[in-house]
Design a protein around this motif. Sequence first.
Motif, short mmCIF file in Angstrom:
data_model
loop_
_atom_site.label_atom_id
_atom_site.label_comp_id
_atom_site.label_asym_id
_atom_site.label_seq_id
_atom_site.Cartn_x
_atom_site.Cartn_y
_atom_site.Cartn_z
N TYR A 140 -10.22 2.60 2.13
CA TYR A 140 -11.32 2.72 1.56
C TYR A 140 -11.70 4.25 1.23
CZ TYR A 140 -12.34 -1.95 3.59
OH TYR A 140 -12.32 -3.21 3.99
N PHE A 141 -12.71 4.53 0.43
CA PHE A 141 -13.28 5.70 -0.01
C PHE A 141 -11.99 6.52 -0.74
CE2 PHE A 141 -15.29 4.68 4.08
CZ PHE A 141 -16.72 4.76 3.60
N ILE A 153 -6.86 1.50 6.16
CA ILE A 153 -6.98 3.29 6.03
C ILE A 153 -8.50 3.52 5.60
CG2 ILE A 153 -6.27 5.44 5.42
CD1 ILE A 153 -3.36 4.11 5.14
N ILE A 154 -9.13 4.22 6.32
CA ILE A 154 -10.37 5.00 6.01
C ILE A 154 -9.99 6.24 5.53
CG2 ILE A 154 -12.64 5.67 6.86
CD1 ILE A 154 -12.55 3.72 9.03
N ASN A 155 -10.17 6.72 4.29
CA ASN A 155 -9.74 7.91 3.92
C ASN A 155 -10.72 8.95 4.08
OD1 ASN A 155 -8.04 9.73 1.98
ND2 ASN A 155 -9.96 9.56 0.67
N GLY A 190 2.08 15.55 5.84
CA GLY A 190 2.65 14.53 5.86
C GLY A 190 1.62 13.24 6.44
N LYS A 191 0.43 13.17 6.41
CA LYS A 191 -0.49 12.42 6.83
C LYS A 191 -0.19 11.04 6.06
CE LYS A 191 -3.97 14.84 6.04
NZ LYS A 191 -3.45 16.18 5.57
N THR A 192 -0.02 10.93 4.94
CA THR A 192 -0.05 9.74 4.11
C THR A 192 1.22 9.12 4.72
OG1 THR A 192 -1.07 10.96 2.40
CG2 THR A 192 0.09 9.06 1.78
N GLU A 199 0.73 2.75 -2.95
CA GLU A 199 0.32 2.75 -1.47
C GLU A 199 -0.96 1.84 -1.43
OE1 GLU A 199 2.16 7.46 -0.96
OE2 GLU A 199 0.24 7.04 -1.83
N GLN A 200 -1.78 1.67 -2.41
CA GLN A 200 -3.03 1.20 -2.28
C GLN A 200 -2.82 -0.30 -2.17
OE1 GLN A 200 -6.89 2.79 -3.95
NE2 GLN A 200 -5.53 4.35 -5.00
#
Length: 299
Positions: free
Chosen positions: A60-61, A30-32, A14-16, A53-54
Motif C-alpha cells: 500500500y502507498f 506491507i504498508i509503505n 536492508g528493510k525491503t 516484489e509487488q
Amino acid sequence: MKTLVVITGPTAVGKTTLCLKIAQYYSIPIINADSRQIYKEMKIGTAAPTEQEQEAVKHYFVNELELDEYYNASMFEQDVIRLLEKQLFTESNIALMSGGSMMYIDAVCNGIDDIPTVDEETRSCLMRKYEENGLDRLCEELRILDPVHYAEVDRKNARRVIHALEICYMTGRTYTSYRTKSKKARPFNLLKIGLNRPREELYERINLRVDEMMEKGLADEARHLYGKRTCNALNTVGYKEMFEYIDGNYSLEEAIVRIKGNTRRYARKQLTWYKRDKDIRWFNPENEKEIFNYISNIV
C-alpha cells in the motif's frame, strides 16, 4: 490485541528484503511509509519496490499519486489508521509497516498535531515568493512571524520553511501554536524494530545503491521528469543533483558523488531521529532469526 509491526531504519540498510520475508511468513501486506515512493514516475530514484516484489506481496502507498498532488504526514496518518481499522485488522491480528520517512512513521505511531490544511491560494502565494525572493528571505520572514519555530526548523529545508509560513499567512497564528506534541492513544499495540549496520558497511551499501540506480537509468528518469522539477515530490536527494547535472551545473561524475554524500548525510539524520525513540528495538538485518523470534514472542 491487534499489533502493528513497524520496521524502520536508515536508507539502504536492508528493510525491503526483511519485510518481504516477514510479510510472506505471516501472509500480510506491507504498508509503505516512504514519502516519495507513494508518487508515480519516481521508481528508480526512490528505490521503490519492483513489480516482482509487488506481485509477491501486496504493497500500500506505492506508485499511487501524481507528482503534483499534495500529500503530507497528517494525511498519511489518517489513511493508514483507516486502512488498519477498516480492512487489515479485520483480516489479521498483525499488520506490517515499513519505511524510512521519519515524520510518516511518527505520525502513525504517535499521531500528529491537527494543523490546518493549506488552501491553494496561500500555497501558490508562498511558492511565488520562494521563486522570486529565495529561501533566505522566507527564513527572515519566518523569524519575524514565528521566532520559536524559526529557531527549531531546518532552515535549509525549503518545504518546512514554506509550510510554516503558509500556516502563519492563512490563520494569522504562529505555526508553533498548533504544535502541541501530544501523543495519541492507538487501539492497537506497536512493535517497533529498527535496523542498523556498522557505519562503514551502511555507507558502502549506500554507494552501491546509487551506482545501481545509475545503471538502471536514473539520469534518463530525471530527464523524463525535468519538466516537473518544481513539484515538491522531486525536491529530494537523487533528483535534485540530476537536475543540476542536466542544467550543466555539475558533471555527471560530480552529481553522482553528491548523491552519495547527501544520501549518507540523510542516513545520519534518520539515525539521529530514531535513536531518540526508546521503544525501538535495534537489530542487524542479517540477524533474521532473532528478529522473527522477537516478533513471534509478542504478537
